[in-house]
Design a protein around this motif. Structure first.
Motif, mmCIF file in Angstrom:
data_model
loop_
_atom_site.group_PDB
_atom_site.id
_atom_site.type_symbol
_atom_site.label_atom_id
_atom_site.label_comp_id
_atom_site.label_asym_id
_atom_site.label_seq_id
_atom_site.Cartn_x
_atom_site.Cartn_y
_atom_site.Cartn_z
ATOM 1 N N ARG A 104 13.497 15.244 4.301
ATOM 2 C CA ARG A 104 13.828 14.913 2.918
ATOM 3 C C ARG A 104 14.494 13.538 2.824
ATOM 4 O O ARG A 104 14.244 12.782 1.889
ATOM 5 N N ILE A 105 15.327 13.216 3.798
ATOM 6 C CA ILE A 105 15.964 11.889 3.805
ATOM 7 C C ILE A 105 14.907 10.798 3.920
ATOM 8 O O ILE A 105 14.944 9.793 3.190
ATOM 9 N N ARG A 106 13.961 10.974 4.831
ATOM 10 C CA ARG A 106 12.902 9.964 5.006
ATOM 11 C C ARG A 106 12.070 9.821 3.740
ATOM 12 O O ARG A 106 11.764 8.707 3.305
ATOM 13 N N GLU A 107 11.692 10.956 3.149
ATOM 14 C CA GLU A 107 10.854 10.919 1.950
ATOM 15 C C GLU A 107 11.575 10.236 0.796
ATOM 16 O O GLU A 107 11.005 9.392 0.103
ATOM 17 N N ARG A 108 12.825 10.612 0.570
ATOM 18 C CA ARG A 108 13.576 10.040 -0.548
ATOM 19 C C ARG A 108 13.792 8.545 -0.341
ATOM 20 O O ARG A 108 13.742 7.756 -1.298
ATOM 21 N N GLY A 109 14.032 8.125 0.902
ATOM 22 C CA GLY A 109 14.204 6.701 1.175
ATOM 23 C C GLY A 109 12.960 5.907 0.830
ATOM 24 O O GLY A 109 13.035 4.846 0.184
ATOM 25 N N VAL A 110 11.799 6.404 1.245
ATOM 26 C CA VAL A 110 10.539 5.700 0.967
ATOM 27 C C VAL A 110 10.243 5.709 -0.527
ATOM 28 O O VAL A 110 9.770 4.710 -1.083
ATOM 29 N N ILE A 111 10.523 6.837 -1.205
ATOM 30 C CA ILE A 111 10.268 6.914 -2.647
ATOM 31 C C ILE A 111 11.147 5.921 -3.403
ATOM 32 O O ILE A 111 10.677 5.210 -4.308
ATOM 33 N N ILE A 112 12.425 5.842 -3.043
ATOM 34 C CA ILE A 112 13.320 4.896 -3.721
ATOM 35 C C ILE A 112 12.868 3.461 -3.465
ATOM 36 O O ILE A 112 12.822 2.635 -4.390
ATOM 37 N N ALA A 113 12.526 3.145 -2.202
ATOM 38 C CA ALA A 113 12.065 1.789 -1.881
ATOM 39 C C ALA A 113 10.786 1.459 -2.639
ATOM 40 O O ALA A 113 10.617 0.344 -3.151
ATOM 41 N N ALA A 153 0.835 -1.203 0.000
ATOM 42 C CA ALA A 153 0.000 0.000 0.000
ATOM 43 C C ALA A 153 0.870 1.254 0.000
ATOM 44 O O ALA A 153 0.530 2.262 -0.633
ATOM 45 N N THR A 154 1.998 1.198 0.714
ATOM 46 C CA THR A 154 2.925 2.329 0.725
ATOM 47 C C THR A 154 3.459 2.599 -0.680
ATOM 48 O O THR A 154 3.519 3.755 -1.135
ATOM 49 N N ALA A 155 3.852 1.522 -1.372
ATOM 50 C CA ALA A 155 4.379 1.681 -2.730
ATOM 51 C C ALA A 155 3.327 2.283 -3.655
ATOM 52 O O ALA A 155 3.620 3.207 -4.429
ATOM 53 N N ILE A 156 2.097 1.786 -3.584
ATOM 54 C CA ILE A 156 1.020 2.306 -4.438
ATOM 55 C C ILE A 156 0.759 3.775 -4.129
ATOM 56 O O ILE A 156 0.627 4.613 -5.038
ATOM 57 N N ALA A 166 -4.302 2.329 1.189
ATOM 58 C CA ALA A 166 -3.853 3.382 0.268
ATOM 59 C C ALA A 166 -4.917 4.476 0.163
ATOM 60 O O ALA A 166 -4.604 5.672 0.167
ATOM 61 N N GLY A 167 -6.175 4.067 0.090
ATOM 62 C CA GLY A 167 -7.263 5.036 0.044
ATOM 63 C C GLY A 167 -7.352 5.866 1.312
ATOM 64 O O GLY A 167 -7.667 7.060 1.271
ATOM 65 N N TYR A 168 -7.069 5.268 2.451
ATOM 66 C CA TYR A 168 -7.079 5.984 3.735
ATOM 67 C C TYR A 168 -6.015 7.071 3.752
ATOM 68 O O TYR A 168 -6.257 8.202 4.195
ATOM 69 N N TRP A 169 -4.811 6.733 3.269
ATOM 70 C CA TRP A 169 -3.735 7.733 3.221
ATOM 71 C C TRP A 169 -4.079 8.882 2.271
ATOM 72 O O TRP A 169 -3.751 10.034 2.533
ATOM 73 N N LEU A 170 -4.752 8.565 1.166
ATOM 74 C CA LEU A 170 -4.991 9.564 0.127
ATOM 75 C C LEU A 170 -6.299 10.322 0.311
ATOM 76 O O LEU A 170 -6.437 11.429 -0.201
ATOM 77 N N GLY A 171 -7.271 9.723 1.005
ATOM 78 C CA GLY A 171 -8.537 10.405 1.236
ATOM 79 C C GLY A 171 -9.689 9.886 0.411
ATOM 80 O O GLY A 171 -10.655 10.616 0.129
ATOM 81 N N SER A 172 -9.650 8.611 0.027
ATOM 82 C CA SER A 172 -10.749 8.013 -0.738
ATOM 83 C C SER A 172 -11.943 7.722 0.168
ATOM 84 O O SER A 172 -11.835 7.720 1.402
ATOM 85 N N THR A 173 -13.055 7.432 -0.471
ATOM 86 C CA THR A 173 -14.258 7.024 0.250
ATOM 87 C C THR A 173 -14.265 5.501 0.344
ATOM 88 O O THR A 173 -14.367 4.830 -0.698
ATOM 89 N N PRO A 174 -14.152 4.915 1.542
ATOM 90 C CA PRO A 174 -14.118 3.448 1.650
ATOM 91 C C PRO A 174 -15.301 2.768 0.974
ATOM 92 O O PRO A 174 -15.130 1.735 0.323
ATOM 93 N N ALA A 175 -16.487 3.343 1.121
ATOM 94 C CA ALA A 175 -17.674 2.717 0.522
ATOM 95 C C ALA A 175 -17.536 2.626 -0.996
ATOM 96 O O ALA A 175 -17.928 1.618 -1.608
ATOM 97 N N ALA A 176 -16.979 3.660 -1.617
ATOM 98 C CA ALA A 176 -16.787 3.634 -3.072
ATOM 99 C C ALA A 176 -15.774 2.565 -3.455
ATOM 100 O O ALA A 176 -15.973 1.818 -4.426
ATOM 101 N N GLN A 177 -14.679 2.461 -2.703
ATOM 102 C CA GLN A 177 -13.682 1.418 -2.976
ATOM 103 C C GLN A 177 -14.284 0.030 -2.815
ATOM 104 O O GLN A 177 -13.967 -0.888 -3.584
#
Length: 665
Positions: free
Chosen positions: A591-600, A163-166, A456-467
């Protein structure tokens, strides 16, 4: 309609919330943004069908199902720019959710249904489609009451690697800039690397160092074999999992491969007779054979018991969900829930489960069995589907690995033992058991994939019912496609092993072949290895007594060691980079944390794409692994050393890429 300003995830997206602290998603609950549209549903269905057909063939041929959700999230970013109105972030979530159903449904289908053809029971196309639809719908229905527990209550406590990757792919792709370039760079590196390593014979994917005398001696004398899958996908997976989860996962592998396997070898190496459930003496087994014949069943017992503990812990939230349903029925209070926490009504869920149960009973009732057997089969289907839904969700949330084959094996064994007591046997009994196993397997596969979408929807702000609504669309589309694909392939290929006089080419169907052997054996009144399951159960109990997550440890026991060890390397990278970010503090640390997660995330996305391309290559009639072969491939000292060096280079790329200084965007 207001435009949502694209930004990074909040600081507390991957952290446990403090008392009274709340998580605010990218798209706020009061925002109005296109989500459940004709465009998103149509693209989702099209991608779902395409990936279903391709995954079904590749899975039957090599035993590996294509990773669909991450590649589809990348395609969703590209499709967002096709039409005049650019697709919104929430529309891309819907596309990914529908398309991602392909992986779950295909896994449930190919792990079980080909066994019916191997047994010459030849199911009707409608039967194959129904088994997948029923299982997939049950998986979604049983997961919905657990959503608040796994998604909200466990926020920051479970890593959710996939879900993090998506999420990172969708956000970074939408935002653009240098972070998008970094994501594309990591995706490209892992995609090319994993594609060539897993598709052709360039250098060894699995490193075991058997060319080193000490390692060879340990394997020969004590059956202690170290194995390491040197690919980018698992490195990225371990990074997102974090050090604690990856260490627990690897600790389970250490117990299985460096304690249990050598212990069984030590006890049985001088015994020439077979010890059930194996069919050859322990003295003639390799380390892998000891693991498959004995230790794997211990891992299954541990996973099942850990799942029970997980269900117990989630009961409070499930009870709360039913409480909301009761208040809705009486006063209609559920309408007050904010958009980002609104599930399908509990009344609808109960109605869906009831309709599904009636349909399953009618399906089983069409077989030449008693109504008592139908009732028992229905109860087994519902119980296993609900039970394994929680297990699958927990497993996916922690390790991104769903123990599909182990739980399906347990379903086949238990169902066979129970139904034998009600007079079920022969071909009818085998069909009956495999139909139950197919529905349960699909349920747990789909539920694991669904919890990824909901997080992934929770992190982004989707509507669970729609998903949740569109997940049923994806299940039906994928079930129809995979059912028809299996029927078509059954006319062209043989599943399992070649039969004398049959000139059709063979699709190995490894998981289905195992299920076929199990159901044949137990329907022939073979004993059950209760002791092995019981040992695994005690391991899970011991972990709970120590206050450690038993399911992660149990998954490590069950999964092959080569999948656990590279994840541990990723966990250490994550730990030390996070330490560096804490020392740097401020904008630099963030920035270090963000770049690490993005690369992973890019490594996971690229690895998944490489796997898809590799599977597509196997569809080509003239494909052979040695189409691209280096001169040193078969010489292990060179081939494995190069593989190790390239993996170290990937680790250095993650490290220096995360620490690279760059101006804020």
């Amino acid at each position: 309609m207001p435009v949502i300003e694209m930004k990074s995830l909040p600081e507390n997206a991957y952290k446990e919330l403090k008392p009274a602290e709340t998580y605010m998603p990218i798209v706020p609950a009061d925002a109005k943004e296109p989500e459940l549209t004709v465009r998103s549903v149509l693209w989702g269905v099209v991608l779902c069908v395409i990936f279903t057909v391709a995954s079904a063939y590749s899975g039957l041929k090599v035993g590996q199902v294509m990773e669909a959700a991450i590649p589809i999230s990348i395609l969703a970013i590209g499709l967002a720019r096709v039409s005049r109105r650019r697709s919104s972030l929430l529309e891309n979530v819907i596309i990914t959710g529908i398309g991602g159903a392909a992986g779950g449904v295909v896994a449930g289908a190919i792990f079980t249904l080909p066994a019916l053809y191997i047994l010459n029971l030849d199911p009707h196309p409608v039967q194959t489609i129904f088994i997948c639809v029923a299982g997939g719908c049950l998986g979604v229905l049983f997961l919905i009451p657990l959503r608040r527990y796994f998604v909200r209550e466990m926020h920051g406590k479970l890593p959710y690697p996939e879900a993090t990757a998506i999420t990172e792919v969708l956000i970074t792709g939408e935002k653009g800039g240098s972070q998008a370039k970094l994501l594309l760079q990591a995706t490209g590196i892992a995609g090319v690397y994993d594609f060539f390593v897993t598709t052709f014979q360039v250098w060894k994917e699995i490193v075991d160092f058997q060319f080193v005398p000490v390692m060879h001696s340990l394997a020969d004398r004590a059956r202690m074999v170290f194995r390491f899958d040197a690919i980018g996908f698992i490195l990225g997976l371990g990074y997102v999992m974090g050090l604690r989860s990856s260490m627990l996962l690897c600790a389970g592998g250490v117990l299985s491969n460096f304690i249990l396997v050598p212990m069984i070898w030590f006890i049985g190496s001088h015994i020439d007779s077979t010890v059930y459930p194996a069919v050859i003496p322990i003295s003639k087994m390799t380390a892998v054979e000891i693991y498959r014949n004995y230790v794997r069943f211990i891992g299954v017992g541990a996973i099942a018991t850990a799942g029970i503990f997980g269900i117990i812990r989630s009961l409070r939230v499930v009870a709360g969900s039913f409480g909301i349903a009761l208040r809705t029925f009486r006063h209609g209070e559920a309408a007050q829930q904010e958009r980002t926490d609104r599930d399908l009504p509990m009344i609808s869920i109960l109605l869906g489960v009831t309709i599904s149960a009636i349909a399953v009973a009618a399906f089983l009732g069409h077989l030449p069995v008693s109504w008592t057997a139908v009732a028992v089969g229905l109860v087994l289907t519902l119980l296993f589907s609900f039970f394994f839904t929680s297990v699958a969700a927990n497993a996916i949330a922690t390790t991104a690995r769903n123990p599909v084959s182990g739980m399906t094996m347990l379903t086949v064994i238990t169902s066979s033992v129970v139904l034998l007591r009600f007079g079920m046997s022969g071909t009818t009994g085998m069909f009956f058991v495999m139909a139950i196993a197919g529905m349960v397997c699909t349920a747990l596969s789909v539920s694991g994939q669904t919890i990824t979408d909901l997080k992934a929807g929770y992190w982004l702000g989707s509507t669970p019912a729609a998903q949740e609504k569109v997940k049923f669309v994806g299940v039906i589309a994928s079930a129809t496609a995979v059912g028809l694909t299996i029927v078509m392939l059954a006319h062209t290929f043989q599943f399992g092993e070649a039969l004398v006089g049959d000139a059709r080419p063979v699709l190995a169907s490894p998981q289905a072949s195992i299920m076929k052997a199990l159901v044949q054996g137990f329907m022939s009144h073979q004993p059950v290895a209760y002791v092995l399951f019981g040992i695994g159960a005690m391991v899970a109990v011991m972990m709970e007594m120590l206050g450690q997550p038993s399911l992660i440890f149990a998954l490590g026991m069950y999964l092959p060691l080569e999948l656990n060890t590279p994840a541990l390397v990723g966990g250490f990278l994550s730990h030390f980079l996070n330490r560096r970010s804490e020392i740097a503090a401020g904008a630099r640390g963030k920035r270090i944390r963000e770049r690490g997660v993005i690369i992973a995330s890019g490594l996971m996305a690229g690895g998944a794409l490489g796997g898809v391309l590799g599977a597509a290559m196997r569809l080509v009639p003239d494909y052979r692994e040695d189409l691209v072969k280096t001169p040193f491939y078969s010489y292990d000292p060179v081939s494995q050393s190069i593989s190790s060096l390239f993996f170290v280079a990937l680790c250095m790329y993650v490290w220096f890429g995360a620490l690279k200084k760059e101006q804020e965007i």
